[in-house]
Write a protein that holds these residues in place. Sequence first.
Motif, PDB file in Angstrom:
ATOM      1  N   ASN A 244      -4.148  -3.586   1.958  1.00 63.95           N
ATOM      2  CA  ASN A 244      -2.813  -4.198   2.006  1.00 63.95           C
ATOM      3  C   ASN A 244      -1.963  -3.827   0.779  1.00 63.95           C
ATOM      4  O   ASN A 244      -0.981  -4.506   0.495  1.00 63.95           O
ATOM      5  N   LEU A 245      -2.362  -2.790   0.057  1.00 64.35           N
ATOM      6  CA  LEU A 245      -1.518  -2.361  -1.081  1.00 64.35           C
ATOM      7  C   LEU A 245      -0.173  -1.888  -0.508  1.00 64.35           C
ATOM      8  O   LEU A 245      -0.148  -0.996   0.341  1.00 64.35           O
ATOM      9  N   PRO A 246       0.943  -2.493  -0.957  1.00 65.09           N
ATOM     10  CA  PRO A 246       2.243  -2.129  -0.373  1.00 65.09           C
ATOM     11  C   PRO A 246       2.517  -0.631  -0.493  1.00 65.09           C
ATOM     12  O   PRO A 246       2.144   0.000  -1.484  1.00 65.09           O
ATOM     13  N   ALA A 247       3.173  -0.090   0.538  1.00 66.13           N
ATOM     14  CA  ALA A 247       3.417   1.357   0.609  1.00 66.13           C
ATOM     15  C   ALA A 247       4.106   1.867  -0.651  1.00 66.13           C
ATOM     16  O   ALA A 247       3.780   2.950  -1.147  1.00 66.13           O
ATOM     17  N   GLU A 248       5.022   1.068  -1.204  1.00 63.59           N
ATOM     18  CA  GLU A 248       5.786   1.573  -2.355  1.00 63.59           C
ATOM     19  C   GLU A 248       4.919   1.670  -3.609  1.00 63.59           C
ATOM     20  O   GLU A 248       5.299   2.319  -4.583  1.00 63.59           O
ATOM     21  N   ARG A 249       3.739   1.045  -3.593  1.00 62.82           N
ATOM     22  CA  ARG A 249       2.866   1.133  -4.772  1.00 62.82           C
ATOM     23  C   ARG A 249       1.807   2.221  -4.620  1.00 62.82           C
ATOM     24  O   ARG A 249       1.079   2.520  -5.569  1.00 62.82           O
ATOM     25  N   ARG A 250       1.692   2.787  -3.439  1.00 60.16           N
ATOM     26  CA  ARG A 250       0.618   3.774  -3.220  1.00 60.16           C
ATOM     27  C   ARG A 250       0.763   5.043  -4.061  1.00 60.16           C
ATOM     28  O   ARG A 250      -0.244   5.549  -4.555  1.00 60.16           O
ATOM     29  N   PRO A 251       1.984   5.540  -4.246  1.00 57.98           N
ATOM     30  CA  PRO A 251       2.091   6.744  -5.099  1.00 57.98           C
ATOM     31  C   PRO A 251       1.522   6.500  -6.501  1.00 57.98           C
ATOM     32  O   PRO A 251       0.864   7.383  -7.064  1.00 57.98           O
ATOM     33  N   ASP A 252       1.761   5.327  -7.074  1.00 65.24           N
ATOM     34  CA  ASP A 252       1.230   5.043  -8.409  1.00 65.24           C
ATOM     35  C   ASP A 252      -0.298   4.959  -8.390  1.00 65.24           C
ATOM     36  O   ASP A 252      -0.969   5.429  -9.313  1.00 65.24           O
ATOM     37  N   PHE A 253      -0.857   4.341  -7.344  1.00 70.08           N
ATOM     38  CA  PHE A 253      -2.321   4.292  -7.233  1.00 70.08           C
ATOM     39  C   PHE A 253      -2.884   5.710  -7.234  1.00 70.08           C
ATOM     40  O   PHE A 253      -3.835   6.017  -7.963  1.00 70.08           O
ATOM     41  N   HIS A 254      -2.252   6.590  -6.430  1.00 70.18           N
ATOM     42  CA  HIS A 254      -2.795   7.951  -6.323  1.00 70.18           C
ATOM     43  C   HIS A 254      -2.566   8.752  -7.603  1.00 70.18           C
ATOM     44  O   HIS A 254      -3.404   9.575  -7.984  1.00 70.18           O
ATOM     45  N   ALA A 255      -1.448   8.479  -8.297  1.00 66.01           N
ATOM     46  CA  ALA A 255      -1.228   9.147  -9.585  1.00 66.01           C
ATOM     47  C   ALA A 255      -2.294   8.684 -10.584  1.00 66.01           C
ATOM     48  O   ALA A 255      -2.833   9.477 -11.362  1.00 66.01           O
ATOM     49  N   GLY A 256      -2.626   7.395 -10.548  1.00 70.03           N
ATOM     50  CA  GLY A 256      -3.679   6.865 -11.421  1.00 70.03           C
ATOM     51  C   GLY A 256      -5.023   7.492 -11.089  1.00 70.03           C
ATOM     52  O   GLY A 256      -5.817   7.826 -11.974  1.00 70.03           O
ATOM     53  N   GLN A 257      -5.280   7.674  -9.801  1.00 66.49           N
ATOM     54  CA  GLN A 257      -6.532   8.285  -9.376  1.00 66.49           C
ATOM     55  C   GLN A 257      -6.631   9.726  -9.899  1.00 66.49           C
ATOM     56  O   GLN A 257      -7.693  10.156 -10.368  1.00 66.49           O
TER      57      GLN A 257
END
Length: 470
Positions: free
Chosen positions: A50-63
């Motif tokens: 349920n991570l909001p779509a607008e936060r996914r780019p940051d998650f993937h950048a962190g990854q």
Amino acid sequence: MSVAGVRALGPLLAASMWACAAVDPPPQAPGGATTVGLRPAPSLMRPAANLPAERRPDFHAGQALARQPWVKAPTATDARDGLGPVYNARACLQCHVNGGRGPMPAGDGPLPFTAVVRLSRPDGQPDATYGAQLQTRSVALRHQLDGALTPVDADPPPEARVEVQWATRDFTYPDGRRVTLRAPRLAVDALGYGPLQADTRASLRTAPPLHGMGLLALVPQAALEALADPDDGDGDGVSGRLSAVPDVEAGGQAPGRFGWKASQPTVRQQVAAALVEDMGIANPIFPRQPCTDRQPRCRAAPHGGGEDGLEISAPLLALLVEFANNLAVPARRKAKDARVRAGQALFAEVGCAACHHPRFVTGPSATDPHLAGQVIWPYTDLLLHDLGPGLADGAPDHGATGAEWRTPPLWALGLGRAVNGSRALLHDGRARTVEAAILWHGGEAQGARDRFTALSETSRKHLIMFVKSL
Ligand code: HEC
Ligand code: HEC
């Protein structure tokens, strides 16, 4: 019933109390609405469902940041330099392989990349020369094209070489079945900066898996305090206490939740500590290199920072935290299998749930509303317990004594092999099976362990199947 009869029932009554606490069968979704599925293959690298779509780019950048190796300063690639000068590994995911626990080699050999050696003295202070962790690599080892590691004279050397040697011994069940257990011995030599202090103790630690951290951060402190029983007031032999550790940014003390000895209070501080201690990246929370005043060559080495001396900026640190906070817990496997259901009842009956507390509801969060209010099944109380001399390292760490460990979460423990082949359980990776991990339990967990060993072989198998289904 005679008085003796009533006494004999004591443990059974205590056990059935836990059975009640766990009556609600754990659902398929141990991480509530954050839980991810198992297809196309089980993974510990996905963002919360349920991570909001607008936060996914940051998650993937962190990854991506967690995966990319840091390099020695100075370089043209400014954002990625600053490694060391002494360090243990070059990237988060070199240790937390695929987000899972660090593998441990089968035989004797050098300390693997995926583990670290923590140092402390009887009063809990770090070693005066080497600090709180031995960094077994340094920028002085330059990787040549032919793969050889050649020391470069001007650079500071690694702090030490560490060998892990395994000693084995057999355990025999009352029913005659035998299991071989192993425990590590550390041989530390080639110390690069003089001797260790005479009373410094070393503690081997494997990299734990990273899923569900953001959820554990939101377990209300009151819920943990309600489980704590520091003086064993109820006389069940299990105490458990909340550790208190420095919160560097907020100031003062906060309950420790992360690390094998609950030495870090927040995911953010844990990530910052990993940056500096494991990789030598000076950061906004820990701005000093991992060198003490007694390591002038280490202090004098070029660093990768700007004028502020920081080797990672606050926005990049925030991306790493977004990644570590949102790694999802995968769905359970085989939850409806009759043997797993039988194992679940035994888990409660023998008293495992006294520490591996099944269920919490996460509290509110201004920054992570998607992680708030979730019913989660981590199987931990996040409390410190004395697990006896067999597991003690004699090395106090922040709030924890040399015999205490934080109850580790058990969710997704059965996926270790699928995600990266690791079977290394317990803080130093000594246990190669769930069974071995249980047999090492002593101290406050002695009663639960003894009730486990007294079960029939079939019942023991069911209990282990349940643990692996989480
Ligand atoms: C050299 C190997 C290594 C590297 C590199 C490393 N870690 Fe770790 N990590 C560990 C070990 C070992 C522990 C347990 C430490 C302890 O308890 O003493 C740990 C603990 C953690 C925990 C706490 C887990 C829990 O169950 O409480 C988190 C979160 C974490 N690391 C994230 C990171 C991130 C993010 C990075 C990169 C910035 C990173 N780590 C880099 C080895 C490593
Ligand atoms: C008194 C508290 C307590 C009880 C009771 C207890 N445990 Fe634990 N358990 C712990 C702690 C603390 C650790 C970590 C010890 C270490 O790493 O040295 C642990 C570790 C484990 C691990 C390894 C987890 C990992 O990530 O490496 C497993 C599996 C486990 N316990 C299962 C059980 C089972 C099954 C039972 C019941 C037979 C049980 N435990 C009873 C506190 C407890």
